[in-house]
Design an enzyme around this catalytic site. Structure first.
Site, PDB file in Angstrom:
ATOM      1  N   GLU A   1       0.847  -1.187   0.000  1.00  0.00           N
ATOM      2  CA  GLU A   1       0.000   0.000   0.000  1.00  0.00           C
ATOM      3  C   GLU A   1       0.886   1.242   0.000  1.00  0.00           C
ATOM      4  O   GLU A   1       1.952   1.270   0.594  1.00  0.00           O
ATOM      5  CB  GLU A   1      -0.892   0.006   1.245  1.00  0.00           C
TER       6      GLU A   1
ATOM      7  N   LYS B   1      -9.639   1.444  -2.574  1.00  0.00           N
ATOM      8  CA  LYS B   1      -9.853   0.915  -1.226  1.00  0.00           C
ATOM      9  C   LYS B   1     -11.257   1.254  -0.735  1.00  0.00           C
ATOM     10  O   LYS B   1     -11.670   2.422  -0.749  1.00  0.00           O
ATOM     11  CB  LYS B   1      -8.801   1.512  -0.290  1.00  0.00           C
TER      12      LYS B   1
ATOM     13  N   CYS C   1      -5.110  -3.148   2.626  1.00  0.00           N
ATOM     14  CA  CYS C   1      -4.868  -2.930   4.050  1.00  0.00           C
ATOM     15  C   CYS C   1      -6.091  -3.117   4.944  1.00  0.00           C
ATOM     16  O   CYS C   1      -6.476  -4.231   5.263  1.00  0.00           O
ATOM     17  CB  CYS C   1      -4.220  -1.566   4.252  1.00  0.00           C
TER      18      CYS C   1
END
Length: 274
Positions: free
Chosen positions: A41, A113, A154
């Site tokens: 990330e 994300k 993440c």
């Protein structure tokens, strides 16, 4: 067997230096026989000072790191999964966006994300990703030389419905690029990564940020490759950046799914009503 490479990074506030590290890893991964490279990330820029970092957050078609990676991937003939980078959207907000680049340097897939990291930790760390970033809206599956790849980033790790989606989509592997904090990494990183691989009955590839960064933060590291039975095949540790390789066996996942068909056996659970 299919060989992959993971780049564990200590990304900083200089995009050019971060690009150099990724480009170097692309050629090293190709020389090492990898089919695909995975990065963490925020590979292109890791800067908690949003005012300072804003100068480098541009539309993807103007991003020099993305362009450098695409050029290197084409030269090396290597598929590359950029864990994520910050990009400027058309509406003026930022996206935490993953890219899959094919061996010709073309963008094969994008994923924004979905789950924003808005937390207050007992260590005193406080993060509000949603203040700057707009959440993504949908999972993404992309066909690669390794098979079907599901994309996450993440904090998505903590939301099992996303991984059930990928399991039901029949993905062969799931990327979970991360920049985990040290406290949350020590408590949850390994157990949750293994759980997601088991739940989705798919390989998990989790390239991570590690160490002390130029913006002052510290990340947990321990980039992982986990098979569909939950066995850890690679753990890069929490000390240093570097490149490592792992072997994936497609037959392993087929065998696991035949033994424990949990997704097929699942029953509907009523939705909770407060």
């Amino acid at each position: 067997m299919q060989r992959i490479a993971l780049l564990q990074m200590t990304s900083g506030i200089d995009p050019a230096a971060n690009a150099e590290a990724i480009v170097s890893a692309i050629f090293a991964a190709g020389m090492g026989g990898a089919t695909m490279l995975f990065t963490p990330e925020m590979s292109a820029l890791l800067d908690s000072n949003r005012k300072r970092g804003a100068a480098h957050i541009v539309p993807e078609d103007q991003n020099p790191v993305l362009e450098a990676v695409r050029t290197a991937a084409a030269k090396a003939g290597l598929w590359t999964a950029i864990g994520s980078m910050a990009v400027l959207r058309d509406d003026g907000r930022w996206a935490n966006r993953a890219f899959v680049i094919d061996g010709a340097g073309a963008i094969a897939a994008r994923y924004d994300k979905i789950h924003m990291f808005d937390v207050d930790l007992a260590s005193g760390e406080s993060w509000r990703e949603s203040k700057a970033y707009a959440p993504g809206e949908a999972p993404v599956v992309v066909q690669t030389p390794l098979g079907k790849l599901g994309l996450t980033i993440c904090y998505d790790l903590r939301f099992p419905a996303l991984f059930e989606y990928y399991g039901r989509a029949g993905v062969d592997l799931i990327a979970i690029p991360s920049a985990f904090t040290v406290p949350t990494g020590q408590a949850h990183w390994h157990v949750m990564q293994r759980a997601r691989a088991i739940e989705a009955t798919a390989y998990v590839v989790a390239a991570a940020q590690v160490g002390k960064h130029a913006d002052g933060r510290e990340t947990y590291g321990h980039s992982l490759v986990i098979d569909s039975w939950g066995e850890v095949l690679l753990d890069m540790g929490g000390e240093a950046a570097g490149l490592a390789f792992a072997e994936l066996d497609p037959a392993r996942t087929a065998a696991v799914r035949a033994q424990v068909p949990c997704l097929a056996n699942k029953q509907a659970i009523p939705t909770f009503a407060a």
